[in-house]
Design a protein around this motif. Structure first.
Motif, PDB file in Angstrom:
ATOM      1  N   ILE A   1      39.504  29.420  53.935  1.00  0.00           N
ATOM      2  CA  ILE A   1      40.757  29.324  54.100  1.00  0.00           C
ATOM      3  C   ILE A   1      41.073  29.671  52.183  1.00  0.00           C
ATOM      4  O   ILE A   1      42.227  30.373  51.960  1.00  0.00           O
ATOM      5  CB  ILE A   1      41.460  27.814  54.253  1.00  0.00           C
ATOM      6  N   ALA A   2      40.311  29.129  51.486  1.00  0.00           N
ATOM      7  CA  ALA A   2      40.662  29.329  49.933  1.00  0.00           C
ATOM      8  C   ALA A   2      40.584  30.676  49.893  1.00  0.00           C
ATOM      9  O   ALA A   2      41.008  31.291  48.820  1.00  0.00           O
ATOM     10  CB  ALA A   2      39.717  28.468  49.121  1.00  0.00           C
ATOM     11  N   PHE A   3      39.228  31.247  50.182  1.00  0.00           N
ATOM     12  CA  PHE A   3      39.060  32.568  49.986  1.00  0.00           C
ATOM     13  C   PHE A   3      40.355  33.501  50.468  1.00  0.00           C
ATOM     14  O   PHE A   3      40.692  34.490  49.636  1.00  0.00           O
ATOM     15  CB  PHE A   3      37.721  32.890  50.578  1.00  0.00           C
ATOM     16  N   THR A   4      40.711  33.421  51.889  1.00  0.00           N
ATOM     17  CA  THR A   4      41.839  34.092  52.351  1.00  0.00           C
ATOM     18  C   THR A   4      42.822  34.027  51.361  1.00  0.00           C
ATOM     19  O   THR A   4      43.493  35.116  51.298  1.00  0.00           O
ATOM     20  CB  THR A   4      41.986  33.732  53.648  1.00  0.00           C
ATOM     21  N   SER A   5      43.416  32.602  50.887  1.00  0.00           N
ATOM     22  CA  SER A   5      44.831  32.968  50.420  1.00  0.00           C
ATOM     23  C   SER A   5      44.521  33.423  48.945  1.00  0.00           C
ATOM     24  O   SER A   5      45.440  34.174  48.488  1.00  0.00           O
ATOM     25  CB  SER A   5      44.971  31.304  50.271  1.00  0.00           C
ATOM     26  N   THR A   6      43.177  33.151  48.305  1.00  0.00           N
ATOM     27  CA  THR A   6      43.104  33.946  47.066  1.00  0.00           C
ATOM     28  C   THR A   6      43.035  35.412  47.094  1.00  0.00           C
ATOM     29  O   THR A   6      43.579  36.187  46.321  1.00  0.00           O
ATOM     30  CB  THR A   6      41.787  33.368  46.328  1.00  0.00           C
ATOM     31  N   PHE A   7      42.306  35.870  48.239  1.00  0.00           N
ATOM     32  CA  PHE A   7      42.272  37.357  48.338  1.00  0.00           C
ATOM     33  C   PHE A   7      43.655  37.817  48.518  1.00  0.00           C
ATOM     34  O   PHE A   7      43.840  38.948  48.264  1.00  0.00           O
ATOM     35  CB  PHE A   7      41.318  37.336  49.666  1.00  0.00           C
TER      36      PHE A   7
ATOM     37  N   PRO B   1      48.088  44.244  42.337  1.00  0.00           N
ATOM     38  CA  PRO B   1      47.290  45.048  41.503  1.00  0.00           C
ATOM     39  C   PRO B   1      46.918  45.134  40.167  1.00  0.00           C
ATOM     40  O   PRO B   1      45.901  45.573  39.416  1.00  0.00           O
ATOM     41  CB  PRO B   1      47.678  46.479  42.126  1.00  0.00           C
ATOM     42  N   GLU B   2      48.147  44.614  39.587  1.00  0.00           N
ATOM     43  CA  GLU B   2      47.889  44.456  37.762  1.00  0.00           C
ATOM     44  C   GLU B   2      46.797  43.772  37.459  1.00  0.00           C
ATOM     45  O   GLU B   2      46.537  43.692  36.316  1.00  0.00           O
ATOM     46  CB  GLU B   2      49.589  43.932  37.358  1.00  0.00           C
ATOM     47  N   PHE B   3      46.145  42.785  38.137  1.00  0.00           N
ATOM     48  CA  PHE B   3      45.343  41.855  37.735  1.00  0.00           C
ATOM     49  C   PHE B   3      43.858  42.650  37.963  1.00  0.00           C
ATOM     50  O   PHE B   3      42.920  42.087  37.448  1.00  0.00           O
ATOM     51  CB  PHE B   3      45.112  40.501  38.400  1.00  0.00           C
ATOM     52  N   THR B   4      43.730  43.827  38.792  1.00  0.00           N
ATOM     53  CA  THR B   4      42.605  44.299  39.256  1.00  0.00           C
ATOM     54  C   THR B   4      41.754  44.794  38.059  1.00  0.00           C
ATOM     55  O   THR B   4      40.694  44.381  37.585  1.00  0.00           O
ATOM     56  CB  THR B   4      42.811  45.333  40.186  1.00  0.00           C
ATOM     57  N   ASP B   5      42.276  45.536  37.092  1.00  0.00           N
ATOM     58  CA  ASP B   5      41.629  46.099  35.786  1.00  0.00           C
ATOM     59  C   ASP B   5      41.062  44.952  35.158  1.00  0.00           C
ATOM     60  O   ASP B   5      40.007  44.968  34.565  1.00  0.00           O
ATOM     61  CB  ASP B   5      42.495  47.336  35.141  1.00  0.00           C
ATOM     62  N   PRO B   6      41.983  43.928  34.384  1.00  0.00           N
ATOM     63  CA  PRO B   6      41.449  43.138  33.607  1.00  0.00           C
ATOM     64  C   PRO B   6      40.321  42.188  34.370  1.00  0.00           C
ATOM     65  O   PRO B   6      39.142  41.872  33.554  1.00  0.00           O
ATOM     66  CB  PRO B   6      42.701  42.084  33.216  1.00  0.00           C
ATOM     67  N   LEU B   7      40.273  41.968  35.662  1.00  0.00           N
ATOM     68  CA  LEU B   7      39.374  41.292  36.406  1.00  0.00           C
ATOM     69  C   LEU B   7      38.077  42.179  36.304  1.00  0.00           C
ATOM     70  O   LEU B   7      37.060  41.454  35.886  1.00  0.00           O
ATOM     71  CB  LEU B   7      39.741  40.711  37.721  1.00  0.00           C
TER      72      LEU B   7
ATOM     73  N   HIS C   1      32.252  40.500  43.670  1.00  0.00           N
ATOM     74  CA  HIS C   1      31.569  41.587  44.414  1.00  0.00           C
ATOM     75  C   HIS C   1      32.695  42.709  45.241  1.00  0.00           C
ATOM     76  O   HIS C   1      32.609  43.899  45.140  1.00  0.00           O
ATOM     77  CB  HIS C   1      30.751  41.134  45.708  1.00  0.00           C
ATOM     78  N   ILE C   2      33.626  42.193  45.648  1.00  0.00           N
ATOM     79  CA  ILE C   2      34.774  42.783  46.313  1.00  0.00           C
ATOM     80  C   ILE C   2      35.612  43.911  45.005  1.00  0.00           C
ATOM     81  O   ILE C   2      35.612  45.096  45.245  1.00  0.00           O
ATOM     82  CB  ILE C   2      36.013  41.994  46.750  1.00  0.00           C
ATOM     83  N   LEU C   3      35.708  43.039  44.018  1.00  0.00           N
ATOM     84  CA  LEU C   3      36.372  43.854  42.829  1.00  0.00           C
ATOM     85  C   LEU C   3      35.559  44.887  42.384  1.00  0.00           C
ATOM     86  O   LEU C   3      35.998  46.165  42.072  1.00  0.00           O
ATOM     87  CB  LEU C   3      36.638  43.024  41.801  1.00  0.00           C
ATOM     88  N   MET C   4      34.168  44.825  42.371  1.00  0.00           N
ATOM     89  CA  MET C   4      33.238  45.960  41.868  1.00  0.00           C
ATOM     90  C   MET C   4      32.967  47.015  42.809  1.00  0.00           C
ATOM     91  O   MET C   4      32.635  47.890  42.356  1.00  0.00           O
ATOM     92  CB  MET C   4      31.979  45.354  41.281  1.00  0.00           C
ATOM     93  N   THR C   5      33.399  46.557  44.128  1.00  0.00           N
ATOM     94  CA  THR C   5      32.632  47.593  45.064  1.00  0.00           C
ATOM     95  C   THR C   5      33.842  48.533  45.988  1.00  0.00           C
ATOM     96  O   THR C   5      33.508  49.379  46.273  1.00  0.00           O
ATOM     97  CB  THR C   5      31.936  46.678  46.283  1.00  0.00           C
ATOM     98  N   TYR C   6      34.989  47.466  45.987  1.00  0.00           N
ATOM     99  CA  TYR C   6      36.194  48.263  47.016  1.00  0.00           C
ATOM    100  C   TYR C   6      37.410  48.106  45.943  1.00  0.00           C
ATOM    101  O   TYR C   6      37.730  47.382  45.126  1.00  0.00           O
ATOM    102  CB  TYR C   6      36.397  47.299  47.974  1.00  0.00           C
TER     103      TYR C   6
ATOM    104  N   PHE D   1      47.454  45.744  50.718  1.00  0.00           N
ATOM    105  CA  PHE D   1      48.274  45.677  51.987  1.00  0.00           C
ATOM    106  C   PHE D   1      48.628  47.042  52.353  1.00  0.00           C
ATOM    107  O   PHE D   1      49.161  47.673  51.436  1.00  0.00           O
ATOM    108  CB  PHE D   1      49.165  44.796  52.015  1.00  0.00           C
ATOM    109  N   GLU D   2      48.790  47.248  53.974  1.00  0.00           N
ATOM    110  CA  GLU D   2      49.478  48.618  54.307  1.00  0.00           C
ATOM    111  C   GLU D   2      50.712  48.701  53.618  1.00  0.00           C
ATOM    112  O   GLU D   2      51.046  49.925  53.374  1.00  0.00           O
ATOM    113  CB  GLU D   2      49.100  48.466  55.848  1.00  0.00           C
ATOM    114  N   ASP D   3      51.350  47.752  53.697  1.00  0.00           N
ATOM    115  CA  ASP D   3      53.001  47.781  53.375  1.00  0.00           C
ATOM    116  C   ASP D   3      53.094  47.652  52.010  1.00  0.00           C
ATOM    117  O   ASP D   3      54.180  47.640  51.509  1.00  0.00           O
ATOM    118  CB  ASP D   3      53.689  46.588  54.219  1.00  0.00           C
ATOM    119  N   GLU D   4      52.075  47.643  51.051  1.00  0.00           N
ATOM    120  CA  GLU D   4      52.021  47.464  49.689  1.00  0.00           C
ATOM    121  C   GLU D   4      52.958  46.460  49.302  1.00  0.00           C
ATOM    122  O   GLU D   4      53.778  46.372  48.177  1.00  0.00           O
ATOM    123  CB  GLU D   4      52.565  48.728  49.027  1.00  0.00           C
ATOM    124  N   ARG D   5      53.030  45.192  50.054  1.00  0.00           N
ATOM    125  CA  ARG D   5      53.849  44.001  49.710  1.00  0.00           C
ATOM    126  C   ARG D   5      53.562  43.461  48.367  1.00  0.00           C
ATOM    127  O   ARG D   5      52.322  43.579  47.815  1.00  0.00           O
ATOM    128  CB  ARG D   5      53.699  43.176  50.758  1.00  0.00           C
ATOM    129  N   THR D   6      54.407  42.537  47.969  1.00  0.00           N
ATOM    130  CA  THR D   6      54.135  42.288  46.480  1.00  0.00           C
ATOM    131  C   THR D   6      53.899  40.480  46.419  1.00  0.00           C
ATOM    132  O   THR D   6      53.899  40.134  45.431  1.00  0.00           O
ATOM    133  CB  THR D   6      55.278  42.283  45.444  1.00  0.00           C
TER     134      THR D   6
END
Ligand code: HEM
Length: 512
Positions: A306-312, A319-325, A472-477, A481-486
């Motif tokens: 559950i914690a993984f899903t809500s964080t993910f 997406p603005e957090f992707t590069d710094p992470l 692992h997700i950040l470094m691999t994929y 979301f399909e609708d690019e929701r925010t």
């Protein structure tokens, strides 16, 4: 020989005293409860309306009490009882400091899982939730066997989410459950069992079965529960299935112990060995050990997935957090490799998970306790024995006075706050609860009570696992979301639980 006339006379004297005693006790309890303000209807009959409303509106009801009676106690109606809710650091600290024989997490958990009717009599064991096993076996293994955890995460993602140049849709919660089950069990029972699809599904199904059965049972009066349990649960079958799957592994170790004594050569240092060592000889059977493994999985898989899903969900819509992470992960892994020490240095990732859980959390309340002896808070409020109390966690985590701009997701909110890691509970961050729980280690060598001053004993393992999965997700994929929701898809609130969207799918593509 006592004749029947004497018995009747004796009963005639005793029964009125007993009835009077029960009446005074009931009056005293109700008076104590009457002194605590109610949110919703307070009359016995109308309170059922509030109790039914609670199923879908717990956040609003507890939020109303939180703002009206902040820093003190209020009560809400549930179908079969009054539940006292507190807020503010002082009251939360009172719960934290209470002894287990005053405010019991164990009894509250028994009620939440309806243990008597679901998991069974095993709950009378001193160390029902195997807290000792987690502290002595799982927590130290995080560092020593981190490479196994990482290996399992890589293998599990490769199976579940093959790296493709095209976007593929992934149902998040079910994928998370399978990956968490495999990864956790790599430490609990090792290879090859952790990858056995039947064993993996069993752990997931057992957890769902206990939680759903408990929610249904809570709607019925006690005298009907044994019958209802037979209709709604599959649990005895699941326990049988677990014993069959684990039998070859447990039996092999029991046989070796018989032959060579408790310290036989090449004995694996894992959860199974710990459980076998710490189960009293008269209960040391395949069935008992298998049930213990199931129960530890029960505590671990649902909460972590559950914690993984809500964080993910936050990651996929911010997406603005992707590069710094990615930069943080890349530079730390270059220096430290994929290790527990590296995970500890990932402060941005830690903050991101902590902020996601602050906003999405896992429930409306935390620090759920059953009052075993009348308990007086430091503001003088007394809650009578038999009641349930909790802290208003979601309202605290989403209060602007506690967290400025509480309704805004600030992924790096906690980065600069020294010593404010996800695993350290504070009086205003109680995702993992907070408190000191008595726990019992039943080995002959350490046969005494220990007091731990902490909350979930699994939180060290859970946070490391969450970080390793997200890194692992950040470094691999790439993900979106399909609708690019925010903002994340809305969760469901059911009674005191907050469940992230169970159907949402996220698009994954191999990183380009
Ligand atoms: C994100 C994941 C997790 C969350 C949010 C979580 C949350 C909690 C909470 C709120 C409590 C009650 C503590 C209190 O009220 O003070 C608790 C207790 C407990 N948790 Fe966790 N937990 C997580 C992961 C785990 C894992 C992975 C394990 C096992 C490896 C585990 C095992 C336990 C046990 C055994 C208890 C009962 C402790 C006792 O009786 O003293 N938890 N957890």
């Amino acid at each position: 020989m006592v004749d029947s006339v004497t018995v009747v006379k004796f009963a005639g004297c005793i029964v009125p005293f007993y009835v009077l005693f029960r009446y005074i006790e009931c009056y005293r309890r109700n008076t104590l409860l009457r002194n605590i303000p109610t949110v919703g209807y307070s009359s016995s009959l109308l309170s059922y309306i509030s109790a039914f409303r609670l199923f879908l509106h717990s956040r609003e009801i507890i939020g109303e009490g939180y703002h009206r009676y902040h820093g003190s106690a209020f009560k809400i109606a549930q179908i079969n009882q009054w539940h006292v809710i507190v807020s503010g650091p002082r009251m939360i600290d009172d719960i934290r400091r209470a002894r287990d024989d005053q405010l019991s997490l164990r009894f509250a958990a028994d009620e939440a899982t309806q243990a008597r009717y679901t998991i069974g009599d095993y709950r009378h064991d001193h160390d029902f939730y195997r807290v000792g096993a987690i502290r002595s076996s799982i927590t130290p293994a995080i560092g020593l066997r981190f490479s196994d955890v990482r290996d399992e995460i890589v293998a599990a993602f490769a199976d579940e989410v093959p790296a493709s140049q095209n976007w593929i849709k992934v149902p998040v919660i079910e994928t998370a459950r399978r990956i968490v089950s495999r990864t956790s069990n790599r430490l609990f029972v090792g290879l090859p069992l952790c990858r056995d699809p039947d064993y993996r599904d069993l752990n997931v199904e057992f957890t769902i079965d206990v939680m759903t059965s408990a929610q249904i049972l809570l709607l019925f009066p006690d005298f009907m529960k044994p019958f209802v349990a037979r209709l709604v649960t599959n649990i005895p079958k699941q326990i049988h299935r677990a014993a069959n799957l684990l039998r070859p592994y447990i039996q092999d170790r029991l046989d070796r112990e018989m032959e060579y004594g408790p310290d036989w050569p090449e004995k694996p240092d894992d959860l199974l060995s710990w459980l076998i060592d710490n189960t009293p000889a008269e209960r040391k059977s395949v069935e008992t050990i298998a049930l213990q493994v199931l129960i530890i999985n029960f505590g671990a898989i649902h909460t972590t997935s559950i914690a993984f899903t809500s964080t993910f969900y936050f990651l996929a819509c911010h997406p603005e957090f992707t590069d710094p992470l990615r930069e943080e992960i890349q530079s730390i892994v270059e220096e430290d490799g994929w290790t527990k020490a590296a995970m500890a240095r990932m402060r941005k990732l830690d903050s991101f998970i902590k902020e996601s859980q602050r906003m999405a959390g896992n429930g409306v309340t935390s620090m759920n306790r059953k009052v075993l002896k009348d308990f007086t808070f430091s503001d003088g409020t007394t809650v009578p024995a038999g009641c349930f109390i909790s802290a208003a966690s979601w309202a605290t985590h989403n209060d602007d006075n506690v967290y400025p701009d509480a309704h805004q997701f600030k992924g790096f909110r906690f980065v600069d706050v020294e010593a404010n890691h996800m695993v350290s509970p504070t009086l205003d961050y109680i995702i993992f609860g907070h408190g000191r729980h008595a726990w019992y280690v039943s080995s002959a060598a350490t046969n005494h009570w220990w007091l731990s001053k902490n909350s979930s004993p699994g939180r060290f393992f859970a946070v490391n696992e969450l970080k390793a999965m997200l890194a692992h997700i950040l470094m691999t994929y790439d993900v979106k979301f399909e609708d690019e929701r925010t903002s994340p898809p809305p969760p469901t609130w059911f009674e005191m639980s907050l469940i992230p969207d169970l159907k949402a799918e996220v698009l994954f593509r191999a990183r380009v």
